[in-house]
Scaffold this active site. Structure first.
Site, short mmCIF file in Angstrom:
data_model
loop_
_atom_site.label_atom_id
_atom_site.label_comp_id
_atom_site.label_asym_id
_atom_site.label_seq_id
_atom_site.Cartn_x
_atom_site.Cartn_y
_atom_site.Cartn_z
NE ARG A 44 66.30 96.18 67.20
CZ ARG A 44 66.09 95.33 67.97
NH1 ARG A 44 64.96 94.88 68.29
NH2 ARG A 44 67.11 94.93 68.67
CG PHE A 82 66.81 95.90 62.01
CD1 PHE A 82 67.51 96.98 61.26
CD2 PHE A 82 67.17 95.46 63.35
CE1 PHE A 82 68.72 97.44 61.81
CE2 PHE A 82 68.30 95.90 63.83
CZ PHE A 82 69.09 96.96 63.14
CE LYS A 145 80.63 81.89 65.78
NZ LYS A 145 80.82 82.73 67.09
CE LYS A 179 91.50 84.75 66.22
NZ LYS A 179 91.33 85.85 67.49
CD GLU A 213 86.82 82.21 74.31
OE1 GLU A 213 86.65 83.41 73.95
OE2 GLU A 213 85.71 81.52 74.25
CG HIS A 237 85.67 80.64 65.58
ND1 HIS A 237 85.14 81.56 64.58
CD2 HIS A 237 85.04 81.16 66.83
CE1 HIS A 237 84.69 82.51 65.00
NE2 HIS A 237 84.49 82.21 66.60
CE LYS A 320 82.16 81.55 75.28
NZ LYS A 320 83.21 82.53 74.51
#
Ligand code: BG6
Length: 460
Positions: A44, A82, A145, A179, A213, A237, A320
Site C-alpha cells: 500500500r 488491499f 501467522k 526448520k 529469546e 510454534h 522475550k
C-alpha cells in the site's frame, strides 16, 4: 524444479519480505530450484523492487550479484489498496503482462505477508476480480501467522477462505515447521528402532520445550501488544512442536497422514497451569500502551490425554528479553533403579533436539568415569553443520519450495488451527497475574514456586 511460478508477495514492504522471503527466493534460484519465475511485490506504500531487494541483500550470507540481478529483472512492484476491488483489476493485468513476458503459465502463489487484519479483504477481492483463472488447485494462498486472534476469529477466517478456495489451495505457515531440525523430529522417531519402544509415559518423565529469546519485541510493539506471548509463540510454534513429539505413528510420513495424527494431539491437549510475565521496560516500548498487561513470558504445564502420554507432562517455556537465545526440546527419560553400591547416576537420560544455533541432536547417557565405579552424563552429539556444512536450507526456503511443489505436509490444516485456539481459549480469558522480570534475566522470580508446584526442573 520444472514448474514455472509467479510469486506474489502481498505486503512486500514489511520486514518478512526483506529478511526471509526474498533471501529464500535468492537461495532457491542459487540452488537452481527456481529458474522460470516472476516476483510481484504488492504493497500500500510507494516503493520499488530494486530498493526492497537492496535491503534484502543484507540477509543473505554469500552474495552473487548475478542472482540478485536476475531476481530484479523478473520482479515488478505494484501499489495496491488491499480494500479496493478496483485496484485488483489493474493488479491482475500487471500479473498477466509479466507472465507473458517470461512465458509463465500463470501458476500464482499469493503470499499474504500483511497484517492479519487484511487477510479477509484480500481473499475476497482476489476472488471477486478473478485475479487468477488458472484451473486445478491453483492459485495457492499462503497465510503468515498469526492465523486469527482467538477461536472465533480463526473460524471466521477459515470460513471466508474456504467458501472461495479449496483447502488444497491454502497454506497456513508456521515457519518452525520449515526448520531442518523440526522436520527431523518425525524422521528421528519413526526411522530408528531404538526410540519408538521408549517413546511413552512408561519411559519418559516429561518433555520440555524451551524457546527463549534475548531480543526484546523491537519495532513490533503495535502488533505484539495485541497478541502477546501466548498467541505469538505458544498457540503456533510450541503447539506444533509438541504435536510432532506426541503424535502416534502415521501410516506414512506424508501430507494428510501426519496432519491427521497431529490433529489427534490437538484434540486431546489440555493446558493445566500457566505462569505469565512481562519484562520490566516493556510498557515503554514503541507502540505499546503504557498500562499494557500483555505477557512477554510464559511457562505452561500441558497434559495430553492419550494412552501413550497419560501422566507425562509437557512443559513449555518461552519469553522475550531473557538472558539467552535458545530453542531446544528436552525429552527427559525416567530414572533407572540404582545398582551401584556407592554413587548413583546424578541424572536420567535426555534426548536433546536443538532447533536453533548449533542445530543438532544429542543423546545424554551415563558412562563410567575411568578408574572409578561411578558414572557421569556424557553427550553423543550430532551437529548438522559439522556433518552437512553451513548451507542447509533456511525454513522459508524449504516452505516456499513445498508450496511450489504442492506439498502441504509442513503447513497447518484448518481443523488443527481451530483446535489449537480452542485449547488456549480458556487461558486467554482468565485474569492471570503478570509478574515482572528484569531484562536479561531468566524470567520472573515467581517461576521458582511455580516450578516446585508443578514438579519441573527445567534443563539448562
Ligand atoms: C515469530 C514470532 O513467529 O517467531 C517472533 O512472531 C519470534 O516473536 C520468532 O521472535 C522466532 O523465530 P525464530 O525462527 O527466530 O526462532
Amino acid at each position: 524444479m520444472k514448474e514455472d511460478v509467479t510469486l506474489i508477495i502481498m505486503g512486500v514492504t514489511g520486514d518478512l519480505a526483506k529478511r526471509k522471503l526474498l533471501p529464500a527466493i535468492y537461495n532457491l534460484v542459487e540452488k537452481k530450484k527456481l529458474d522460470n519465475f516472476a516476483v510481484i511485490g504488492v504493497s500500500r506504500s510507494e516503493n520499488s523492487m530494486s530498493s526492497i531487494i537492496g535491503e534484502a541483500k543484507g540477509f543473505v550470507r554469500e552474495q552473487n550479484q548475478n542472482i540478485w540481478d536476475e531476481i530484479e529483472r523478473r520482479s515488478k512492484y505494484i501499489w495496491l489498496d488491499f480494500d479496493n476491488p478496483e485496484g485488483y483489476k489493474i493488479f491482475g493485468k500487471s500479473c498477466l503482462e509479466i507472465e507473458k513476458s517470461f512465458k509463465l503459465s500463470g501458476k500464482r502463489i499469493f503470499y499474504l505477508a500483511t497484517l492479519p487484519e487484511h487477510f479477509s479483504a484480500i481473499v475476497r477481492n482476489l476472488k471477486k476480480v478473478e485475479v487468477n483463472k488458472h484451473q486445478g488447485d491453483w492459485p495457492k494462498l499462503v497465510f503468515e501467522k498469526p492465523f486469527g486472534h482467538d477461536l472465533s476469529s480463526a473460524q471466521k477466517l477459515n470460513k471466508t477462505i474456504l467458501s472461495m478456495f479449496k483447502e488444497k489451495q491454502v497454506y497456513r505457515i508456521d515457519h518452525y515447521l520449515g526448520k531442518e531440525l523440526v522436520a527431523n523430529i518425525s524422521l528421528l522417531r519413526f526411522t530408528n528402532r531404538i526410540f519408538e519402544p521408549l517413546w511413552c509415559k512408561g519411559h519418559i518423565e516429561n518433555v520440555q520445550i524451551i524457546l527463549n529469546e534475548d531480543l526484546t519485541i523491537g519495532s513490533r510493539g503495535e502488533f505484539y501488544d495485541e497478541y502477546g506471548v501466548l498467541r505469538d509463540m505458544v498457540q503456533s510454534h510450541m503447539f506444533q512442536l509438541l504435536s510432532l513429539i506426541a503424535m502416534e505413528s502415521p501410516e506414512k510420513l506424508e501430507g494428510e497422514f501426519v496432519r491427521d495424527k497431529k490433529l489427534e494431539i490437538f484434540k486431546n491437549l489440555e493446558i493445566k497451569d500457566v505462569l505469565l510475565g512481562q519484562y520490566e521496560t516493556y510498557n515503554s516500548e514503541k507502540g505499546v500502551s503504557s498500562d499494557s498487561t500483555t505477557p512477554t513470558f510464559a511457562a505452561l504445564k500441558i497434559s495430553v490425554d492419550t494412552p501413550r502420554w497419560k501422566n507425562t507432562p509437557f512443559f513449555l517455556k518461552t519469553g522475550k528479553a531473557l538472558n539467552e537465545t535458545k530453542a531446544v526440546i528436552y525429552i527427559k527419560f525416567r530414572e533407572v533403579d540404582c545398582l551401584l553400591s556407592k554413587t548413583c547416576p546424578a541424572d536420567t537420560n535426555y534426548l536433546i533436539i536443538n532447533l536453533k544455533t548449533n542445530e543438532g541432536i544429542a543423546l545424554e547417557i551415563n558412562t563410567k568415569i575411568p578408574g572409578r565405579i561411578e558414572v557421569e552424563p556424557v553427550k553423543l552429539d550430532f551437529r548438522i553443520k559439522n556433518k552437512y556444512g553451513p548451507n542447509t536450507p533456511e525454513a522459508y526456503e524449504s516452505l516456499i519450495e513445498d508450496v511450489i511443489s504442492e506439498n502441504q505436509y509442513s503447513f497447518v490444516r484448518n481443523d488443527s488451527i481451530e483446535y489449537c485456539w480452542k485449547a488456549l481459549e480458556p487461558w486467554l480469558k482468565k485474569k492471570l497475574p503478570i509478574y515482572d522480570y528484569k531484562k536479561g534475566s531468566s524470567g520472573p522470580k515467581e517461576l521458582n514456586k511455580w516450578n516446585e508446584k508443578n514438579k519441573v526442573g527445567w534443563r539448562s
